[in-house]
Design a protein around this motif. Structure first.
Motif, PDB file in Angstrom:
ATOM      1  N   THR A 270      39.827  34.965  52.532  1.00  0.00           N
ATOM      2  CA  THR A 270      41.222  34.676  52.221  1.00  0.00           C
ATOM      3  C   THR A 270      41.291  34.039  50.842  1.00  0.00           C
ATOM      4  O   THR A 270      40.289  33.920  50.156  1.00  0.00           O
ATOM      5  CB  THR A 270      41.851  33.763  53.301  1.00  0.00           C
ATOM      6  N   CYS A 271      42.512  33.611  50.451  1.00  0.00           N
ATOM      7  CA  CYS A 271      42.672  32.973  49.137  1.00  0.00           C
ATOM      8  C   CYS A 271      43.874  32.023  49.181  1.00  0.00           C
ATOM      9  O   CYS A 271      44.764  32.170  50.016  1.00  0.00           O
ATOM     10  CB  CYS A 271      42.856  34.020  48.047  1.00  0.00           C
ATOM     11  N   TYR A 272      43.868  31.049  48.273  1.00  0.00           N
ATOM     12  CA  TYR A 272      44.967  30.071  48.217  1.00  0.00           C
ATOM     13  C   TYR A 272      46.296  30.740  47.882  1.00  0.00           C
ATOM     14  O   TYR A 272      47.352  30.264  48.293  1.00  0.00           O
ATOM     15  CB  TYR A 272      44.653  28.995  47.174  1.00  0.00           C
TER      16      TYR A 272
ATOM     17  N   PRO B   5      38.595  42.948  48.354  1.00  0.00           N
ATOM     18  CA  PRO B   5      39.208  44.282  48.441  1.00  0.00           C
ATOM     19  C   PRO B   5      38.161  45.356  48.172  1.00  0.00           C
ATOM     20  O   PRO B   5      37.396  45.244  47.214  1.00  0.00           O
ATOM     21  CB  PRO B   5      40.276  44.267  47.350  1.00  0.00           C
ATOM     22  N   PRO B   6      38.081  46.373  49.033  1.00  0.00           N
ATOM     23  CA  PRO B   6      37.074  47.420  48.821  1.00  0.00           C
ATOM     24  C   PRO B   6      37.434  48.309  47.636  1.00  0.00           C
ATOM     25  O   PRO B   6      38.595  48.351  47.212  1.00  0.00           O
ATOM     26  CB  PRO B   6      37.110  48.216  50.130  1.00  0.00           C
TER      27      PRO B   6
ATOM     28  N   MET C 141      52.832  42.600  47.159  1.00  0.00           N
ATOM     29  CA  MET C 141      51.553  42.003  47.585  1.00  0.00           C
ATOM     30  C   MET C 141      50.350  42.555  46.815  1.00  0.00           C
ATOM     31  O   MET C 141      49.263  41.970  46.857  1.00  0.00           O
ATOM     32  CB  MET C 141      51.335  42.231  49.088  1.00  0.00           C
ATOM     33  N   ARG C 142      50.527  43.671  46.126  1.00  0.00           N
ATOM     34  CA  ARG C 142      49.416  44.226  45.339  1.00  0.00           C
ATOM     35  C   ARG C 142      48.898  43.218  44.316  1.00  0.00           C
ATOM     36  O   ARG C 142      47.716  43.219  43.986  1.00  0.00           O
ATOM     37  CB  ARG C 142      49.873  45.502  44.612  1.00  0.00           C
ATOM     38  N   GLU C 143      49.798  42.352  43.828  1.00  0.00           N
ATOM     39  CA  GLU C 143      49.397  41.367  42.810  1.00  0.00           C
ATOM     40  C   GLU C 143      48.303  40.436  43.315  1.00  0.00           C
ATOM     41  O   GLU C 143      47.494  39.941  42.534  1.00  0.00           O
ATOM     42  CB  GLU C 143      50.614  40.535  42.376  1.00  0.00           C
ATOM     43  N   ILE C 144      48.289  40.186  44.616  1.00  0.00           N
ATOM     44  CA  ILE C 144      47.249  39.329  45.207  1.00  0.00           C
ATOM     45  C   ILE C 144      46.115  40.178  45.786  1.00  0.00           C
ATOM     46  O   ILE C 144      44.937  39.936  45.530  1.00  0.00           O
ATOM     47  CB  ILE C 144      47.841  38.436  46.323  1.00  0.00           C
ATOM     48  N   PHE C 145      46.482  41.199  46.559  1.00  0.00           N
ATOM     49  CA  PHE C 145      45.490  41.928  47.350  1.00  0.00           C
ATOM     50  C   PHE C 145      44.703  42.963  46.540  1.00  0.00           C
ATOM     51  O   PHE C 145      43.641  43.391  46.967  1.00  0.00           O
ATOM     52  CB  PHE C 145      46.166  42.588  48.560  1.00  0.00           C
ATOM     53  N   ASP C 146      45.229  43.352  45.385  1.00  0.00           N
ATOM     54  CA  ASP C 146      44.505  44.326  44.566  1.00  0.00           C
ATOM     55  C   ASP C 146      44.212  43.740  43.189  1.00  0.00           C
ATOM     56  O   ASP C 146      44.240  44.424  42.183  1.00  0.00           O
ATOM     57  CB  ASP C 146      45.335  45.614  44.414  1.00  0.00           C
ATOM     58  N   ASN C 147      43.907  42.442  43.190  1.00  0.00           N
ATOM     59  CA  ASN C 147      43.682  41.738  41.929  1.00  0.00           C
ATOM     60  C   ASN C 147      42.176  41.516  41.758  1.00  0.00           C
ATOM     61  O   ASN C 147      41.603  40.596  42.336  1.00  0.00           O
ATOM     62  CB  ASN C 147      44.434  40.408  41.960  1.00  0.00           C
TER      63      ASN C 147
ATOM     64  N   GLU D  49      40.368  40.562  39.241  1.00  0.00           N
ATOM     65  CA  GLU D  49      39.968  39.325  38.556  1.00  0.00           C
ATOM     66  C   GLU D  49      40.025  38.134  39.513  1.00  0.00           C
ATOM     67  O   GLU D  49      39.114  37.302  39.557  1.00  0.00           O
ATOM     68  CB  GLU D  49      40.883  39.082  37.345  1.00  0.00           C
ATOM     69  N   LEU D  50      41.093  38.074  40.297  1.00  0.00           N
ATOM     70  CA  LEU D  50      41.239  37.005  41.287  1.00  0.00           C
ATOM     71  C   LEU D  50      40.078  37.046  42.283  1.00  0.00           C
ATOM     72  O   LEU D  50      39.462  36.022  42.595  1.00  0.00           O
ATOM     73  CB  LEU D  50      42.574  37.171  42.032  1.00  0.00           C
ATOM     74  N   SER D  51      39.770  38.243  42.748  1.00  0.00           N
ATOM     75  CA  SER D  51      38.684  38.425  43.706  1.00  0.00           C
ATOM     76  C   SER D  51      37.351  37.953  43.126  1.00  0.00           C
ATOM     77  O   SER D  51      36.581  37.228  43.764  1.00  0.00           O
ATOM     78  CB  SER D  51      38.609  39.905  44.084  1.00  0.00           C
ATOM     79  N   LYS D  52      37.100  38.328  41.886  1.00  0.00           N
ATOM     80  CA  LYS D  52      35.838  37.945  41.233  1.00  0.00           C
ATOM     81  C   LYS D  52      35.771  36.431  41.031  1.00  0.00           C
ATOM     82  O   LYS D  52      34.715  35.811  41.200  1.00  0.00           O
ATOM     83  CB  LYS D  52      35.703  38.673  39.895  1.00  0.00           C
ATOM     84  N   ASN D  53      36.891  35.811  40.686  1.00  0.00           N
ATOM     85  CA  ASN D  53      36.908  34.362  40.484  1.00  0.00           C
ATOM     86  C   ASN D  53      36.520  33.611  41.756  1.00  0.00           C
ATOM     87  O   ASN D  53      35.785  32.625  41.708  1.00  0.00           O
ATOM     88  CB  ASN D  53      38.288  33.887  40.009  1.00  0.00           C
ATOM     89  N   TYR D  54      37.033  34.095  42.906  1.00  0.00           N
ATOM     90  CA  TYR D  54      36.690  33.442  44.176  1.00  0.00           C
ATOM     91  C   TYR D  54      35.206  33.605  44.496  1.00  0.00           C
ATOM     92  O   TYR D  54      34.547  32.667  44.948  1.00  0.00           O
ATOM     93  CB  TYR D  54      37.550  33.994  45.320  1.00  0.00           C
TER      94      TYR D  54
END
Length: 470
Positions: free
Chosen positions: A215-217, A242-243, A437-443, A445-450
Motif C-alpha cells: 500500500t502507500c500513504y 504495479p505489474p 486513480m491512475r495517478e497513484i496506482f500507475d505511478n 516513480e512513486l512505486s520506486k520511491n517506496y
C-alpha cells in the motif's frame, strides 16, 4: 550498517499464486540493489514462476522444499488454486511442516533477514535464536489489517462469534464504516485450521522487526498511521507494486491476438471485464444468477470462467457453470474465455471501461492502474469483502448488493449495478474517480520511491552483519 555491505535475504511466501508473485517482484528489486536472495517455496510453485532477467539470475537462488504429505490434502497439491476452500486447512498443516527443512536451511545459510508471509506463526521461534531479523510482508492493504486489530485482539478472545466481525471495531480512530458481512467471515473460517489465521498474524506481528504492506500513504494515510499505533513497531509501506505489461515479444500469443481483435471492434470504455480470481467457488445457483445479470445488462463483456477444484461429494459441473444457451444468446456482444486470460493486457485495452471483480487486492491494483471503474462482487474470503467496502466508500466502484447472512443476490441487482457503473449518468462520479486513480496506482516513480525506502530501512535497521557475513 555500512551501505557497501550486501545482505543475504530469504523470501518465504504462502502457497498461493497471488502471494508468490509479489514476493518475487520484491526479490527482483532487492537483487537489483545487489542483495543476495534465497527464494524459498515448493518445487511446483517455483516451476510456475516466470523466467528471471539474465542480469538478476546470479543474485536470486530458488530453494525448493518438498511439501510433506498430509492426510486430507489432495495428492500433488501445492497451492490454494489446486484445492477447494475446505481443503486449505490441510495445505496449512503441510506448510507448517516445512518448519524443519526451513530451519536447517537458515542454520546453514548465513541469512541476515527473512521476509515472510502471514502463515508461518512458528517462525519467530526459529529466527530469534539464530539472530536473523524478520519482516512480515502482507500482500494485503492497510485497511484489512486495521479491521483485524492489534496482536492483543488477534491472540485474545475479544471476538468469539462470527457476528463480532460484522461491526466496526472500537480501536479505529477515524471515520469508518467497513466491516465483514456475516457470510464472508463464515466462509473464510472454512479455510482456517487449528491455528487460526488471526493467531498466525498476531504471533508474527509480535515476533517480527517490522511490518510491510502492499500500500502507500497516498491511498491509505490514516490506516497506515493507525497500524503503527496498534502494532507499536514500524509499518513501512512497500508501495502498490504495479505489474508491468508484457513487452511486444511476450505478446505474440494466439489467445491474446484473438481477444485483442475482438476488443478492437468495440467502442472506447464500452466493454466490461469479468474475472473472479482463481479461488472463488460459487454455487451453481449463484453462478447462474451472476450470468443472467451479465446477460440482462445488455452491454458488451469479456468473461473469464475458471474451473475450481471440487470439494468432497461435490459434482463436477463445469459445463453447468454458465446457464445453457447463454453463450449463443450473447455471442454478438459477449466473449467467454475458459480457465485463463491475459488479464493485464485486457484491462489495458482502451475498449475496457469497467471490471466486475472478486475484489482481490492484486486485481484491484491492476484495474486502477488503467483507471477502470469497479463492479464489486466480494469473493467472500479473507480481505475481499473489506476491499469491496473500501472501494465502494472511495466511490471508485459500486458493490453488488447481497444478503448479509447467506450472500445471495439477484440477476436484476447484478444488471442494475453493471449498468450504473458503466453507462448510467449516476455512475459518472465513479467513472471519473476511478480514472483519476491512475495517478497513484500507475505511478512508476512513486512505486520506486517506496521500494527504495523499504530497501533503505532494511539496510539501516540491520545492526551488523559481521557475525553473519554473506
Amino acid at each position: 550498517m555500512d551501505r557497501t555491505e550486501k545482505l543475504h535475504i530469504a523470501m518465504f511466501p504462502w502457497l498461493a499464486y497471488g502471494h508468490i508473485m509479489p514476493f518475487l517482484e520484491v526479490s527482483k528489486f532487492l537483487a537489483q540493489k545487489g542483495h543476495r536472495i534465497s527464494y524459498i517455496s515448493t518445487p511446483k510453485n517455483i516451476g510456475r514462476l516466470p523466467k528471471l532477467p539474465p542480469h538478476l539470475s546470479s543474485n536470486i537462488t530458488f530453494v525448493e522444499l518438498s511439501l510433506p504429505r498430509v492426510h486430507g490434502l489432495p495428492s500433488g497439491a501445492e497451492s490454494t488454486s489446486e484445492v477447494p476452500i475446505d481443503k486449505v486447512p490441510y495445505l496449512k498443516k503441510a506448510y507448517d511442516q516445512l518448519q524443519v527443512p526451513l530451519t536447517e536451511f537458515l542454520k546453514n545459510s548465513n541469512v541476515n533477514w527473512i521476509i515472510h508471509d502471514f502463515a508461518p506463526y512458528w517462525l519467530p521461534g526459529v529466527t530469534a535464536p539464530l539472530g536473523i531479523n524478520s519482516v512480515f510482508f502482507s500482500i494485503f492493504n492497510a485497511t484489512s489489517f486495521v479491521l483485524m486489530g492489534p496482536p492483543s485482539v488477534l491472540l485474545g478472545d475479544v471476538r468469539k462469534r462470527p457476528e463480532d466481525f460484522t461491526v466496526v471495531p472500537e480501536w479505529i480512530d477515524y471515520p469508518c464504516n467497513i466491516a465483514w458481512k456475516l457470510h464472508e467471515i463464515v466462509n473464510h473460517q472454512q479455510c482456517m485450521d487449528d491455528v487460526s489465521d488471526f493467531q498466525r498474524l498476531g504471533l508474527l506481528i509480535q515476533g517480527c522487526q517490522f511490518v510491510t504492506k502492499r500500500t502507500c500513504y497516498e491511498f491509505e494515510p490514516d490506516e497506515i498511521k493507525l497500524l503503527i499505533k496498534l502494532y507499536q513497531k514500524p509499518v513501512v509501506p512497500l508501495g502498490l507494486l504495479p505489474p508491468s505489461l508484457p513487452s511486444n515479444e511476450d505478446e505474440r500469443d494466439e489467445k491474446w491476438e484473438a481477444i485483442k481483435s475482438w476488443l478492437d471492434t468495440k467502442g472506447e470504455k464500452s466493454v466490461f471485464y469479468i474475472a473472479l480470481g482463481s479461488e472463488v467457488n460459487l454455487s451453481a445457483e449463484s453462478m447462474h444468477q451472476l450470468a443472467l445479470g451479465i446477460e440482462k445488462s445488455n452491454l458488451p463483456f469479456v468473461w473469464v470462467v475458471r474451473k475450481r477444484p471440487m470439494g468432497e461429494g461435490q459434482m463436477d459441473n463445469h459445463q453447468d457453470i454458465i446457464p445453457p444457451g447463454l453463450e449463443e444468446r450473447v455471442s454478438n456482444r459477449g466473449l467467454v474465455l475458459r480457465d485463463w486470460a491475459p488479464q493485464l493486457q485486457i484491462l489495458a485495452h482502451s475498449s475496457i471501461g469497467g471490471f466486475l471483480t472478486h475484489c482481490g487486492w492484486s486485481s484491484i491494483i491492476e484495474a486502477l492502474m488503467f483507471g477502470r471503474a469497479l463492479i464489486l462482487f466480494s469473493g467472500a474470503s479473507s480481505d475481499q469483502g473489506l476491499n469491496a467496502r473500501l472501494l465502494h466508500g472511495r466511490k471508485v466502484g459500486l458493490e453488488i448488493e447481497r444478503n448479509e447472512v447467506d450472500g445471495s443476490f439477484t440477476s436484476d441487482t447484478v444488471a442494475a449495478t453493471i449498468r450504473q457503473v458503466m453507462v448510467e449518468p449516476e455512475g459518472e462520479t465513479i467513472r471519473s474517480n476511478a480514472w483519476a486513480m491512475r495517478e497513484i496506482f500507475d505511478n512508476e516513480e512513486l512505486s520506486k520511491n517506496y521500494l527504495d525506502e523499504f530497501n533503505r530501512f532494511i539496510e539501516e535497521f540491520t545492526p551488523s552483519v559481521s557475525h553473519n557475513q554473506v
